[in-house]
Motif scaffolding. Structure first.
Motif, mmCIF file in Angstrom:
data_model
loop_
_atom_site.group_PDB
_atom_site.id
_atom_site.type_symbol
_atom_site.label_atom_id
_atom_site.label_comp_id
_atom_site.label_asym_id
_atom_site.label_seq_id
_atom_site.Cartn_x
_atom_site.Cartn_y
_atom_site.Cartn_z
ATOM 1 N N GLY A 159 73.968 8.798 61.305
ATOM 2 C CA GLY A 159 74.939 8.324 60.629
ATOM 3 C C GLY A 159 76.097 9.277 60.403
ATOM 4 O O GLY A 159 77.161 8.950 60.041
ATOM 5 N N THR A 160 75.891 10.490 60.944
ATOM 6 C CA THR A 160 76.875 11.445 60.927
ATOM 7 C C THR A 160 77.029 12.071 62.155
ATOM 8 O O THR A 160 76.079 12.945 62.458
ATOM 9 C CB THR A 160 76.458 12.514 59.932
ATOM 10 N N LYS A 161 78.051 11.737 63.144
ATOM 11 C CA LYS A 161 78.057 12.302 64.580
ATOM 12 C C LYS A 161 78.699 13.594 64.466
ATOM 13 O O LYS A 161 79.345 13.913 63.558
ATOM 14 C CB LYS A 161 78.701 11.120 65.219
ATOM 15 N N PRO A 162 78.508 14.271 65.753
ATOM 16 C CA PRO A 162 78.857 15.773 65.774
ATOM 17 C C PRO A 162 80.564 15.573 66.002
ATOM 18 O O PRO A 162 80.804 14.894 66.538
ATOM 19 C CB PRO A 162 78.220 16.139 67.294
ATOM 20 N N GLN A 163 81.218 16.749 65.423
ATOM 21 C CA GLN A 163 82.412 16.856 65.749
ATOM 22 C C GLN A 163 82.727 17.323 67.071
ATOM 23 O O GLN A 163 81.854 17.956 67.734
ATOM 24 C CB GLN A 163 83.051 18.005 64.767
ATOM 25 N N ARG A 164 83.891 17.053 67.733
ATOM 26 C CA ARG A 164 84.354 17.477 68.972
ATOM 27 C C ARG A 164 85.914 17.873 68.974
ATOM 28 O O ARG A 164 86.829 17.426 68.360
ATOM 29 C CB ARG A 164 84.260 16.437 70.043
ATOM 30 N N SER A 165 86.083 19.081 69.837
ATOM 31 C CA SER A 165 87.496 19.588 69.975
ATOM 32 C C SER A 165 87.534 19.704 71.420
ATOM 33 O O SER A 165 86.903 19.803 72.101
ATOM 34 C CB SER A 165 87.791 20.701 69.219
ATOM 35 N N GLN A 166 89.157 19.381 71.718
ATOM 36 C CA GLN A 166 89.661 19.768 73.138
ATOM 37 C C GLN A 166 90.813 20.665 72.773
ATOM 38 O O GLN A 166 91.726 20.398 71.915
ATOM 39 C CB GLN A 166 89.793 18.633 73.855
ATOM 40 N N GLN A 167 90.953 21.453 73.726
ATOM 41 C CA GLN A 167 92.088 22.554 73.574
ATOM 42 C C GLN A 167 92.769 22.835 74.838
ATOM 43 O O GLN A 167 91.910 23.301 75.806
ATOM 44 C CB GLN A 167 91.749 23.784 72.633
ATOM 45 N N THR A 168 94.079 22.766 74.972
ATOM 46 C CA THR A 168 94.614 23.490 76.386
ATOM 47 C C THR A 168 95.684 24.438 75.780
ATOM 48 O O THR A 168 96.152 24.282 74.544
ATOM 49 C CB THR A 168 95.497 22.039 76.893
ATOM 50 N N SER A 169 95.971 25.298 76.744
ATOM 51 C CA SER A 169 96.831 26.291 76.385
ATOM 52 C C SER A 169 97.447 26.876 77.393
ATOM 53 O O SER A 169 96.702 27.071 78.486
ATOM 54 C CB SER A 169 96.107 27.658 75.336
ATOM 55 N N ALA A 170 98.562 27.512 77.537
ATOM 56 C CA ALA A 170 99.327 28.188 78.633
ATOM 57 C C ALA A 170 100.179 29.489 78.045
ATOM 58 O O ALA A 170 100.617 29.469 76.679
ATOM 59 C CB ALA A 170 100.308 27.273 79.349
ATOM 60 N N GLY A 171 100.370 30.233 78.588
ATOM 61 C CA GLY A 171 101.082 31.433 78.282
ATOM 62 C C GLY A 171 101.556 32.367 79.379
ATOM 63 O O GLY A 171 101.155 32.330 80.511
ATOM 64 N N VAL A 172 102.236 33.308 78.779
ATOM 65 C CA VAL A 172 102.920 34.450 79.765
ATOM 66 C C VAL A 172 102.479 35.949 78.937
ATOM 67 O O VAL A 172 102.620 35.990 77.950
ATOM 68 C CB VAL A 172 104.356 34.144 79.903
ATOM 69 N N ASN A 173 102.150 36.764 80.005
ATOM 70 C CA ASN A 173 102.025 38.310 79.601
ATOM 71 C C ASN A 173 102.905 39.107 80.191
ATOM 72 O O ASN A 173 102.941 39.089 81.581
ATOM 73 C CB ASN A 173 100.508 38.760 79.536
ATOM 74 N N TYR A 174 103.778 39.946 79.810
ATOM 75 C CA TYR A 174 104.855 40.817 80.244
ATOM 76 C C TYR A 174 104.486 42.151 79.935
ATOM 77 O O TYR A 174 104.535 42.629 78.446
ATOM 78 C CB TYR A 174 106.252 40.325 80.135
ATOM 79 N N ILE A 175 104.346 43.321 80.763
ATOM 80 C CA ILE A 175 104.543 44.567 80.279
ATOM 81 C C ILE A 175 105.971 45.144 80.744
ATOM 82 O O ILE A 175 106.374 44.858 81.934
ATOM 83 C CB ILE A 175 103.285 45.420 81.174
ATOM 84 N N PHE A 176 106.551 46.083 79.810
ATOM 85 C CA PHE A 176 107.788 46.455 80.022
ATOM 86 C C PHE A 176 108.260 47.682 79.369
ATOM 87 O O PHE A 176 107.397 47.994 78.654
ATOM 88 C CB PHE A 176 109.069 45.480 79.826
#
Length: 756
Positions: free
Chosen positions: A514-531
């Motif tokens: 009666g209690t089903k498992p939880q589920r998540s989906q995640q997408t992400s995008a980003g940038v890294n910059y050294i200066f």
């Protein structure tokens, strides 16, 4: 690997360990580079590295925050080579102070996203509440990580609740990582080597939670000599002893910590016992113990045994009323590491963990008890295989047997004793297997992709799921990279609570029919910059997460004395999204960072709020952290941390109505609520200051750490309640007045730390 070497007809593996010269322990996340080949890597959780290099002469250069760089020139002919490197602590330690142990270059070139690495030795520089260094609170200063309320050590990561964090201590699961009702974490900074937090792009080896992974590794003992370290603070003290069992072969480390607030409260209660107007002060203390034994069987095999025991106790006792509340975690873990060869090795561990709480109270001749617990026995094995300079495989499997005791209640009086079962005892089996590949296409492009297959069986019902994971990195130039990731996660255990916070009275419940498992989906995008010639690191990450089968309680649910707790559940969905901006200064006498998060977090249930979505209690539109660390001179270091956050969402009655029965008794007043969480607490902000003064003892090392928590005495809200405004002459209610409760004013503290 961080970079890919140019293509050669033939390459050979160079591998080994990077270790601390004084403590003989491995350094996690240290950099090993061969600059002439544009090749490099970082050490894993065991301090182990592997490189693929062509024949010829090469110079290995190893570096780690707070240590002197070291280099070694080697010659590769026609065979693999093993090279261990030892790093000495920098004599000008903290010249460049930063809390994050990963270098900017590592962050730039690592395929993984949303990863924060924290070394215990660096966390001790920051200001601390009541002088108690807390690694979890340092993580809260990073973008995308929020605290629940004032003083809380719980983590709310990218819109997830506190129970959706997978917290591991040397590969063993920790269910409640907090002391003092959530104000301090269970992690003793002297016993912990490192903490790694994954907010997104989760590696396939981790599973069982939706929002984050907190991977905590304990220190190894010193292999050469006995050392003692510790600290004396205002509310707690700690002591660590480490040393060799057999020189260069086996080591031990034992660490303990205890608060002594109860000593002072008992003294006060005893002195005021004859004062009729005095209300006794509740009794509270916590302690925890950590231990680890490590044995190097031979060059290929290493065995370690680690353990943790933590206990909290809260009590109140007078003639008419007694109340007791205690809870704690226990963990034991044994781990075996075996190297088949320089490019193939295995880590296998078996562990047992338990968490339980007990509440008891007595009024006159009546007493009531409440308890709940979860106990696990688990097994895990992981393999690392370097197929080639392009492909590095990880694969493995795990299984855990869970035993739940859900909310048992006992009632006792002078003439009657009864035992009520709130729900039932459950047993469940959780299992999983995974494989992932770190694929270096070329010097610019790399992928990490994998698949996790997970399952859960309880009460005759079995759930199976596939959890794909993928991330990619592309270097636009040597100082700029872009990244993207996707991760699907399953959670088979549920912390059923209508508070939304990981408090000790919450109940862990398994997935059933009666209690089903939880589920998540995640997408992400980003940038890294050294200066700025490597002085500054800038990163910006966008994420979107959607969650299925989230759990909440029906209004008026019976949480404890209930033989069928599942009937009280509601199931819904959630979503969260946001933007995390991070700017860090890495070099110079003044270092630090600014982190800002703009985010939204919602839930939606058919039986709540008319089916309309509503913000979670930890939905926080704006979250800002500013951390500065300054080296004034060789002996004195100054620190400051400022935090600001939008007030938490909560529910308040918008009106009230009164009704009176026909006999004319006092009216009953009933509150009327609007939409759930439609109000906001006042914004939260606070400034903490600290200083570390290094002393000059005859033997060993010592320092005085000064901290001032909440410098300008901001009375931040903990919660809001209403009190009645009454006409005492006519014994009637005139109205209601909202009142705010705050926890901490300005709190100064001092701690003496020593090591010899």
């Amino acid at each position: 690997m961080l970079f890919t070497a140019p293509a050669y007809a033939q390459t050979f593996n160079v591998s080994g360990y990077i270790k601390d010269a004084s403590e003989s322990g491995p350094l996690v996340g240290a950099t090993v580079a061969v600059h002439e080949q544009n090749s490099g890597t970082i050490t894993d959780a065991e301090g182990f590295y592997t490189l693929s290099l062509p024949p010829g002469k090469h110079t290995l250069e190893a570096s780690y925050l707070g240590y002197q760089n070291t280099s070694r020139t080697i010659t590769i002919t026609n065979t693999d080579k093993k090279v261990n490197l030892i790093l000495d602590a920098a004599t000008n330690e903290l010249t460049e102070v930063q809390v994050e142990a990963f270098s900017a270059r590592q962050k730039l070139n690592d395929t993984r996203m949303g990863v924060e690495f924290l070394a215990s030795r660096d966390a001790k520089l920051l200001p601390a509440l009541m002088g108690e260094v807390d690694l979890m609170k340092v993580l809260q200063l990073k973008p995308g990580v929020q605290s629940g309320t004032e003083g809380s050590s719980g983590l709310f990561v990218r819109g997830g609740s506190a129970d959706q964090n997978l917290v591991l201590l040397d590969n063993a699961l920790l269910y409640n990582p907090s002391h003092l009702l959530g104000f301090f974490s269970t992690f003793n900074s002297d016993a912990v080597k490192s903490v790694e937090l994954y907010k997104g792009g989760f590696p396939a080896e981790f599973g069982g939670r939706l929002s984050s992974v907190v991977d905590v590794r304990l220190q190894e003992g010193n292999y050469d000599e006995v050392k003692v370290s510790g600290g004396l603070g205002l509310i707690s003290s700690r002591l660590t002893v480490e040393g060799p069992v057999a020189k260069d072969k086996a080591s031990f480390i034992f660490s303990g910590r205890r608060t002594y607030l109860d000593v002072f409260t008992r003294m006060i209660n005893k002195m005021e016992a004859d004062n009729a107007d005095f209300n006794p002060i509740p009794d509270y203390y916590f302690y925890d113990l950590n231990g680890k034994l490590t044995y190097k069987i031979n060059k290929r095999d290493e065995l370690s045994v680690s353990s943790y025991y933590g206990h909290d106790s809260f009590g109140f006792n007078d003639e008419d009323f007694r109340f007791g509340f205690d809870w704690g975690n226990r963990i034991a873990n044994i781990s075996w590491q075996h190297k088949f060869n320089s490019h193939f090795y295995m880590r296998t561990s078996a562990n047992t963990t338990s968490y339980q709480y007990n509440i008891s109270n007595k009024i006159d001749s009546y007493s009531l008890g409440l308890s709940s617990s979860i106990r696990d026995v688990g097994f895990k094995t992981d393999f690392d295989l370097l197929l080639s300079k392009e492909h590095s495989l990880k694969f493995g499997a795990m299984a855990t047997r869970h035993a739940f005791s859900v909310g048992r209640v006992t009632y006792d009086s002078d003439d009657d004793t009864q035992d009520y079962g709130g729900g039932s005892n459950y047993k469940a089996t959780e299992f999983g297997t995974y494989i992932s590949d770190d694929y270096q296409v070329n010097a610019l492009l790399s992928f990490n992709y994998g698949m996790r297959f997970s399952g859960f069986n309880s009460s005759g019902k079995t759930y199976l799921a596939l959890e794909p994971r993928a991330s990619a990195k592309y270097s636009l130039n040597e100082n700029l990279s872009v990244k993207a990731s996707y991760a699907s996660m399953m959670q088979y255990l549920h912390l059923v609570s209508n508070s939304g916070a990981s408090m000790p009275t919450d109940i862990w419940f398994p997935s059933t029919k009666g209690t089903k498992p939880q589920r998540s989906q995640q997408t992400s995008a980003g940038v890294n910059y050294i200066f700025g010639h490597g002085k500054y690191l800038f990163s910006n990450e966008l994420y979107y997460k959607w969650m299925h089968r989230q759990i909440d309680f029906k209004d008026g649910a019976n949480l404890f004395i209930n033989d069928n707790l599942e009937n009280e559940f509601l199931f819904g969905k959630g979503e969260s999204y946001g933007n995390e901006i991070y700017l860090e200064k890495l070099k110079g006498r003044t270092t630090g960072w600014i982190g800002y998060t703009l985010s939204w977090a919602y839930r939606q249930f058919e039986g709540i709020n008319g089916g309309r979505r509503f913000p979670t209690s930890f939905d926080r539109r704006h979250d800002l952290s500013i951390v500065l660390l300054h080296k004034l001179n060789k002996r004195l270091h100054l620190t400051a941390a400022f935090v600001y956050g939008t007030g938490n969402a909560y529910s308040l009655p918008v009106a009230r109505f009164a009704f009176q029965d026909i006999e004319g008794d006092a009216a009953t007043i009933v509150p009327i609520y609007a939409d759930r969480n439609s109000f906001r607490l006042a914004s939260y902000h606070r400034l903490d200051l600290g200083a570390v003064l290094k002393l000059k003892p005859k033997h060993g090392e010592s320092d005085l750490t000064f901290s001032v928590y909440n410098v300008y005495n901001r009375r931040n809200p903990y919660f809001v309640y209403f009190e009645q405004v009454r006409n005492s002459d006519r014994d009637e209610t005139l109205g209601f007045r909202a009142k705010q409760v705050s926890l901490f004013p300005v709190v100064p503290s001092v701690t003496y730390n020593f090591k010899f």
